[in-house]
Design a protein around this motif. Structure first.
Motif, PDB file in Angstrom:
ATOM      1  N   VAL A 127      35.284  46.340  45.371  1.00 43.68           N
ATOM      2  CA  VAL A 127      36.202  46.440  44.233  1.00 43.68           C
ATOM      3  C   VAL A 127      36.842  45.106  43.882  1.00 43.68           C
ATOM      4  CG1 VAL A 127      38.362  47.519  43.441  1.00 43.68           C
ATOM      5  CG2 VAL A 127      36.648  48.879  44.634  1.00 43.68           C
ATOM      6  N   ILE A 128      37.136  44.272  44.871  1.00 42.78           N
ATOM      7  CA  ILE A 128      37.871  43.030  44.604  1.00 42.78           C
ATOM      8  C   ILE A 128      36.963  41.805  44.644  1.00 42.78           C
ATOM      9  CG2 ILE A 128      39.729  41.522  45.425  1.00 42.78           C
ATOM     10  CD1 ILE A 128      41.078  44.087  46.530  1.00 42.78           C
ATOM     11  N   VAL A 129      36.233  41.618  45.735  1.00 42.15           N
ATOM     12  CA  VAL A 129      35.480  40.374  45.928  1.00 42.15           C
ATOM     13  C   VAL A 129      34.236  40.301  45.043  1.00 42.15           C
ATOM     14  CG1 VAL A 129      34.226  39.002  47.638  1.00 42.15           C
ATOM     15  CG2 VAL A 129      36.345  40.139  48.271  1.00 42.15           C
ATOM     16  N   ARG A 130      33.483  41.404  44.938  1.00 42.78           N
ATOM     17  CA  ARG A 130      32.212  41.375  44.202  1.00 42.78           C
ATOM     18  C   ARG A 130      32.395  40.982  42.728  1.00 42.78           C
ATOM     19  NH1 ARG A 130      28.235  45.562  42.115  1.00 42.78           N
ATOM     20  NH2 ARG A 130      26.225  44.521  42.336  1.00 42.78           N
ATOM     21  N   PRO A 131      33.362  41.565  41.975  1.00 42.04           N
ATOM     22  CA  PRO A 131      33.523  41.144  40.575  1.00 42.04           C
ATOM     23  C   PRO A 131      33.883  39.660  40.436  1.00 42.04           C
ATOM     24  CG  PRO A 131      34.667  43.209  40.953  1.00 42.04           C
ATOM     25  CD  PRO A 131      34.221  42.704  42.290  1.00 42.04           C
ATOM     26  N   ILE A 132      34.688  39.155  41.352  1.00 41.74           N
ATOM     27  CA  ILE A 132      35.057  37.734  41.297  1.00 41.74           C
ATOM     28  C   ILE A 132      33.829  36.871  41.564  1.00 41.74           C
ATOM     29  CG2 ILE A 132      36.421  35.928  42.422  1.00 41.74           C
ATOM     30  CD1 ILE A 132      38.561  38.139  42.938  1.00 41.74           C
ATOM     31  N   ALA A 133      33.036  37.232  42.576  1.00 39.32           N
ATOM     32  CA  ALA A 133      31.835  36.460  42.899  1.00 39.32           C
ATOM     33  C   ALA A 133      30.832  36.493  41.756  1.00 39.32           C
ATOM     34  CB  ALA A 133      31.203  37.000  44.179  1.00 39.32           C
ATOM     35  N   ARG A 134      30.633  37.648  41.143  1.00 38.99           N
ATOM     36  CA  ARG A 134      29.684  37.749  40.029  1.00 38.99           C
ATOM     37  C   ARG A 134      30.148  36.913  38.834  1.00 38.99           C
ATOM     38  NH1 ARG A 134      25.797  42.043  40.078  1.00 38.99           N
ATOM     39  NH2 ARG A 134      25.902  41.955  37.813  1.00 38.99           N
ATOM     40  N   ARG A 135      31.455  36.879  38.582  1.00 36.75           N
ATOM     41  CA  ARG A 135      31.989  36.074  37.482  1.00 36.75           C
ATOM     42  C   ARG A 135      31.716  34.583  37.727  1.00 36.75           C
ATOM     43  NH1 ARG A 135      37.581  36.756  37.730  1.00 36.75           N
ATOM     44  NH2 ARG A 135      37.065  38.961  37.761  1.00 36.75           N
ATOM     45  N   HIS A 136      31.857  34.139  38.958  1.00 34.69           N
ATOM     46  CA  HIS A 136      31.609  32.734  39.285  1.00 34.69           C
ATOM     47  C   HIS A 136      30.135  32.387  39.200  1.00 34.69           C
ATOM     48  CE1 HIS A 136      35.561  31.233  40.321  1.00 34.69           C
ATOM     49  NE2 HIS A 136      35.804  32.406  40.884  1.00 34.69           N
ATOM     50  N   ILE A 137      29.270  33.327  39.537  1.00 35.11           N
ATOM     51  CA  ILE A 137      27.830  33.072  39.465  1.00 35.11           C
ATOM     52  C   ILE A 137      27.381  32.906  38.023  1.00 35.11           C
ATOM     53  CG2 ILE A 137      25.577  34.189  39.807  1.00 35.11           C
ATOM     54  CD1 ILE A 137      26.702  35.287  42.439  1.00 35.11           C
ATOM     55  N   ARG A 138      27.996  33.648  37.107  1.00 33.40           N
ATOM     56  CA  ARG A 138      27.581  33.620  35.692  1.00 33.40           C
ATOM     57  C   ARG A 138      28.091  32.403  34.931  1.00 33.40           C
ATOM     58  NH1 ARG A 138      29.135  39.587  34.968  1.00 33.40           N
ATOM     59  NH2 ARG A 138      27.313  40.621  35.826  1.00 33.40           N
TER      60      ARG A 138
END
Length: 149
Positions: free
Chosen positions: A62-73
């Motif tokens: 819920v917290i880490v995955r959306p942040i990581a995906r935003r940084h990858i994009r």
């Protein structure tokens, strides 16, 4: 087999599955399994280990995955190659028409055309590089005195 060893095996399997899928979800579950294994190694009961795994999994997804995906994009902050030339000033060495011409951009000599095909840019003009088309710079004149680069 002790509980913490089982958690380490689960973490290793989830980590391996993450390497094969690249979803970012299984890796976060592997981290939660490692945390549960550490809880088991401390001697806490299986209920506490399961709670640590559940909380770690939910927090990761819920917290880490959306942040990581935003940084990858995000696009790279550093422009390189011809993309780094767009927006720079150029100094025309010859008259630049739709048929062509020469310009100096950052110390290099480039073939050039006007961005607007109806324009004729005289030699010695200062221009902006609006785009790069292959090995040709597309230029637009800048108002003001011309100065060599």
């Amino acid at each position: 087999m002790e509980a913490w060893v089982a958690w380490l095996l689960v973490a290793a399997l989830l980590g391996l599955a993450e390497l094969l899928t690249l979803t970012l979800a299984l890796g976060l579950l592997a981290v939660a399994a490692l945390a549960a294994g550490a809880t088991g190694a401390l001697g806490l009961p299986p209920v506490a280990q399961a709670a640590v795994f559940a909380l770690g999994s939910v927090a990761g997804i819920v917290i880490v995955r959306p942040i990581a995906r935003r940084h990858i994009r995000q696009p790279p902050l550093l422009r390189s190659g011809t993309a780094a030339l767009v927006g720079r000033e150029a100094y025309t060495l010859t008259e630049v028409t739709r048929a062509g011409g020469r310009a100096r951009i950052g110390g290099e000599e480039w073939t050039a055309r006007p961005y607007d095909p109806d324009l004729v840019i005289p030699a010695g003009s200062t221009t902006d590089v609006l785009a790069i088309d292959g090995a040709t710079a597309l230029l637009y004149p800048v108002a003001g005195p011309a100065a060599p680069d």
